[in-house]
Design a protein around this motif. Sequence first.
Motif, PDB file in Angstrom:
ATOM      1  N   PRO A  31       0.830  -1.211   0.000  1.00 22.37           N
ATOM      2  CA  PRO A  31       0.000   0.000   0.000  1.00 22.37           C
ATOM      3  C   PRO A  31       0.862   1.257   0.000  1.00 22.37           C
ATOM      4  O   PRO A  31       1.963   1.278   0.557  1.00 22.37           O
ATOM      5  N   ASP A  32       0.362   2.304  -0.622  1.00 20.85           N
ATOM      6  CA  ASP A  32       1.131   3.542  -0.748  1.00 20.85           C
ATOM      7  C   ASP A  32       1.431   4.187   0.601  1.00 20.85           C
ATOM      8  O   ASP A  32       2.401   4.940   0.730  1.00 20.85           O
ATOM      9  N   SER A  86       0.466  -3.470  10.514  1.00 20.20           N
ATOM     10  CA  SER A  86       0.863  -2.634   9.384  1.00 20.20           C
ATOM     11  C   SER A  86       0.519  -1.174   9.676  1.00 20.20           C
ATOM     12  O   SER A  86      -0.463  -0.879  10.361  1.00 20.20           O
ATOM     13  N   SER A  87       1.329  -0.287   9.115  1.00 21.57           N
ATOM     14  CA  SER A  87       1.024   1.144   9.232  1.00 21.57           C
ATOM     15  C   SER A  87      -0.015   1.576   8.199  1.00 21.57           C
ATOM     16  O   SER A  87      -0.523   2.695   8.254  1.00 21.57           O
ATOM     17  N   SER A  88      -0.347   0.672   7.275  1.00 17.54           N
ATOM     18  CA  SER A  88      -1.327   1.015   6.249  1.00 17.54           C
ATOM     19  C   SER A  88      -2.710   1.217   6.863  1.00 17.54           C
ATOM     20  O   SER A  88      -3.105   0.518   7.802  1.00 17.54           O
ATOM     21  N   LYS A  89      -3.438   2.156   6.303  1.00 15.21           N
ATOM     22  CA  LYS A  89      -4.815   2.403   6.706  1.00 15.21           C
ATOM     23  C   LYS A  89      -5.799   1.916   5.637  1.00 15.21           C
ATOM     24  O   LYS A  89      -7.003   2.181   5.726  1.00 15.21           O
ATOM     25  N   THR A  90      -5.259   1.192   4.630  1.00 22.08           N
ATOM     26  CA  THR A  90      -6.108   0.823   3.496  1.00 22.08           C
ATOM     27  C   THR A  90      -6.240  -0.673   3.272  1.00 22.08           C
ATOM     28  O   THR A  90      -7.295  -1.152   2.898  1.00 22.08           O
TER      29      THR A  90
END
Length: 334
Positions: A31-32, A86-90
């Motif tokens: 994820p970005d 994960s640091s992703s929020k998506t």
Amino acid sequence: RPPPPPPRHARFTQTRVSHRRGAFLTVAAAPDDVQGDEGADATSFFSPSKVNLFLRIIRKRDDGFHDLASLFHVIDLGDAMKFAKSSSKTRDTLVCADDTIPLDGRNLVIKALDLFRRKTGTSQYFWVELVKNVPHGAGLGGGSGNAATAMWAANQLCGTPASEAELLEWSGDIGSDISVFFSLGAAYCTGRGEVVEDVESPLPLSTPLLLVKPNLGLSTPQIFKALDLAGLSKLDPLALMEGIKKDGCSFDICVNDLEAPAFSELPELLELKNKLVEACSETVVFMSGSGSTIVVVGNDAVPKFVADDPDLFKAQTRLITRKKGEWFAPSTEY
């Protein structure tokens, strides 16, 4: 708490390597919004599989599924998994070296993590590494074990917002075999397989088991489509339970109603079973689940015809159990 030991690779022959494709790690584009090395602080979890010591199909239901009655037992043929927040929020990130494994929402691991978020209300996403050892299309519930392990790991990393009973109940939403991995190891399962009753292990955990699978898979829908309901065994599954508790495994007790359709779809599987019966004296031989793995109970010595065939997956394994509040780990009963 130290991580569980990794799967014991020494029990496999070299054939196992041929069932994993690709020498390099395969990963969907991250994820970005990911920050840094997601797996740097990952925690290891053992992801087990299962065998069906007997499997009776009771009836076809109005919803198209089948009611079954089966004695499942978790085994220590397993995959290695690592999990980190994960640091992703998506979305989640799934990493796997086997290029036949989907890394998106088709994978039960991702479905399990989505289910966990939906049920608990958390917004946490995860980084997951999966090392596949359990073959696909084997009747061993490898993907279901991955899903259960994902739910367990997510719950641990998030501070256990869900009880074990809730994880068991929720798991039936995405698969029939997942629930058995929230048992303590031996379970009498009914309904589609999602109704789980813990039972004492009917065999010593030191009982040697040999798993042999041809390089051919069978899909569960394919087997049920070929199932002749009129030709099912009439044996009472509760009587089978009593029999295996009293006398252990035998050909009369370790019945599998899915053998007939599996053998009709894949005659080579019947030939393999018959050759194993002939080669492995004083053992009980049967197919696990919907196939295509043949299980030998009582002796894990690899027959010469199996050892000489590079297209056969083969693995020695043991039955395993767990304590409440703990996850499964490889057996020490070798």
